[in-house]
Motif scaffolding. Structure first.
Motif, PDB file in Angstrom:
ATOM      1  N   VAL A 112       0.841  -1.198   0.000  1.00 37.08           N
ATOM      2  CA  VAL A 112       0.000   0.000   0.000  1.00 37.08           C
ATOM      3  C   VAL A 112       0.876   1.247   0.000  1.00 37.08           C
ATOM      4  CG1 VAL A 112      -2.176  -0.942   0.818  1.00 37.08           C
ATOM      5  CG2 VAL A 112      -0.437  -0.362   2.484  1.00 37.08           C
ATOM      6  N   GLY A 122       0.906  11.217   2.701  1.00 33.02           N
ATOM      7  CA  GLY A 122       2.100  11.577   3.470  1.00 33.02           C
ATOM      8  C   GLY A 122       2.018  12.962   4.085  1.00 33.02           C
ATOM      9  N   GLU A 123       0.843  13.285   4.605  1.00 34.03           N
ATOM     10  CA  GLU A 123       0.642  14.629   5.194  1.00 34.03           C
ATOM     11  C   GLU A 123       1.613  14.935   6.319  1.00 34.03           C
ATOM     12  OE1 GLU A 123      -3.382  15.804   6.477  1.00 34.03           O
ATOM     13  OE2 GLU A 123      -3.912  15.125   4.447  1.00 34.03           O
ATOM     14  N   ARG A 124       1.823  13.951   7.211  1.00 34.82           N
ATOM     15  CA  ARG A 124       2.691  14.210   8.368  1.00 34.82           C
ATOM     16  C   ARG A 124       4.153  14.344   7.963  1.00 34.82           C
ATOM     17  NH1 ARG A 124       0.340   9.414  11.901  1.00 34.82           N
ATOM     18  NH2 ARG A 124       0.028   8.635   9.778  1.00 34.82           N
ATOM     19  N   LYS A 143       4.125  10.148   0.028  1.00 32.81           N
ATOM     20  CA  LYS A 143       5.266   9.656   0.826  1.00 32.81           C
ATOM     21  C   LYS A 143       6.020   8.508   0.155  1.00 32.81           C
ATOM     22  CE  LYS A 143       4.186   7.668   4.849  1.00 32.81           C
ATOM     23  NZ  LYS A 143       3.734   7.709   6.249  1.00 32.81           N
ATOM     24  N   GLY A 179      -7.353   3.619  -2.650  1.00 35.53           N
ATOM     25  CA  GLY A 179      -8.632   4.206  -2.264  1.00 35.53           C
ATOM     26  C   GLY A 179      -8.448   5.312  -1.245  1.00 35.53           C
ATOM     27  N   SER A 225      -7.333   0.662  -0.217  1.00 39.10           N
ATOM     28  CA  SER A 225      -6.160   0.421  -1.075  1.00 39.10           C
ATOM     29  C   SER A 225      -5.803  -1.061  -1.070  1.00 39.10           C
ATOM     30  CB  SER A 225      -4.959   1.255  -0.595  1.00 39.10           C
ATOM     31  OG  SER A 225      -5.242   2.634  -0.683  1.00 39.10           O
ATOM     32  N   LYS A 237       7.910   2.643  10.989  1.00 31.36           N
ATOM     33  CA  LYS A 237       7.214   3.292   9.868  1.00 31.36           C
ATOM     34  C   LYS A 237       7.737   4.716   9.708  1.00 31.36           C
ATOM     35  CE  LYS A 237       2.666   4.017  10.111  1.00 31.36           C
ATOM     36  NZ  LYS A 237       2.348   5.448   9.909  1.00 31.36           N
TER      37      LYS A 237
END
Ligand code: CTP
Ligand code: MG
Length: 235
Positions: free
Chosen positions: A18, A23-25, A32, A91, A97, A220
């Motif tokens: 996936v 990747g907002e953070r 990302k 998705g 996704s 992660k």
């Protein structure tokens, strides 16, 4: 089901990677999974590990509208897979996704779901999760907790201390009997949106899920700090 513990027995497996999050953070200004880490797109590191584990095919869920760029970025990784590498649109939620990727995986007996955002998962971890399907519907990478875990109320006061020895921090790879995952994902969108991991969907459907202890490197990449740590470990 026999444990797929030798390369020849992985033939009925596929990896579902996936990579469709924004990747907002991380805040890198692009998805990302396609941020460059030690000279290559982040997702390429996971694909290498999966290919090295002997998994013959992979399906990567990429952000809608990024198909062409993703194809170019992943052209080099495709050669590692005996039966090929396919891209699908992800998705709105992570489990959507996964569902899209599973639909494109073909007729396989087992799948291993992996976050593109975990570039340091070693090949042996993919093999161990798949092998653990011998006596479970799902087998998921998990880290022991090293900190003491306390529960606090909304007022900030501690209400209890949990028994750390029974608690695990859940990661990917997560291996599943394909039929079990297919059934678990066949739920309304709001349930998919509530799932922070796919094993929870199997749990709520009554399936058996076992943990497989993972190494410390399998963190992660979420923030710029994580990206810097991953870069240090890979260079
Ligand atoms: N993911 C996905 N489809 C989504 C959301 C997430 O395929 N709709 C993937 C991400 O690409 C990532 C993994 O799920 O590899 C774990 O998600 P996370 O670390 O939360 O990544 P992002 O959602 O991209 O990051 P953020 O939450 O900071 O926006
Ligand atoms: Mg997210």
């Amino acid at each position: 089901m026999r444990p797929p513990d030798r390369a020849s027995e992985l033939i009925g497996c596929a990896a579902l990677v996936v990579a469709a999050g924004s990747g907002e953070r991380l805040g890198a200004g692009r998805p990302k999974a396609f941020v460059v880490l030690a000279g290559r797109p982040l997702v390429a590191w996971s694909l290498d590990a999966i290919a090295a584990a002997g998994v013959p095919r992979a399906v990567v869920a990429v952000p809608p509208g990024h198909g062409a760029a993703a194809e170019e970025a992943l052209a080099g990784a495709a050669s590692g897979f005996a039966l090929g590498l396919a891209l699908v649109e992800g998705g709105a939620a992570r489990s959507e996704s996964v569902r899209n990727a599973l639909a494109a995986a073909g007729d396989v007996e087992a799948v291993v779901v992996h976050d593109a955002a975990r570039p340091l998962a070693p090949p042996e971890l993919f093999r161990r999760t798949l092998a653990a399907l011998a006596d479970a519907d799902a087998a998921i990478a998990a880290a022991r907790l090293t900190d003491t875990v306390k529960e606090a109320g909304p007022d900030g006061f501690v209400v209890r201390t949990h028994d750390r020895s029974r608690l695990w921090s859940i990661q990917t790879p997560q291996a599943f009997r394909a039929a079990v995952l297919r059934r678990a994902l066949d739920v309304p969108r709001d349930v998919l949106a509530a799932a922070t991991d796919d094993a929870w969907l199997v749990e709520r459907a009554g399936g058996s899920v076992r943990v497989v202890e993972s190494p410390p490197a399998n963190f992660k990449v979420t923030t710029p700090h994580d990206l810097a740590v991953a870069e240090t470990l890979l260079c």
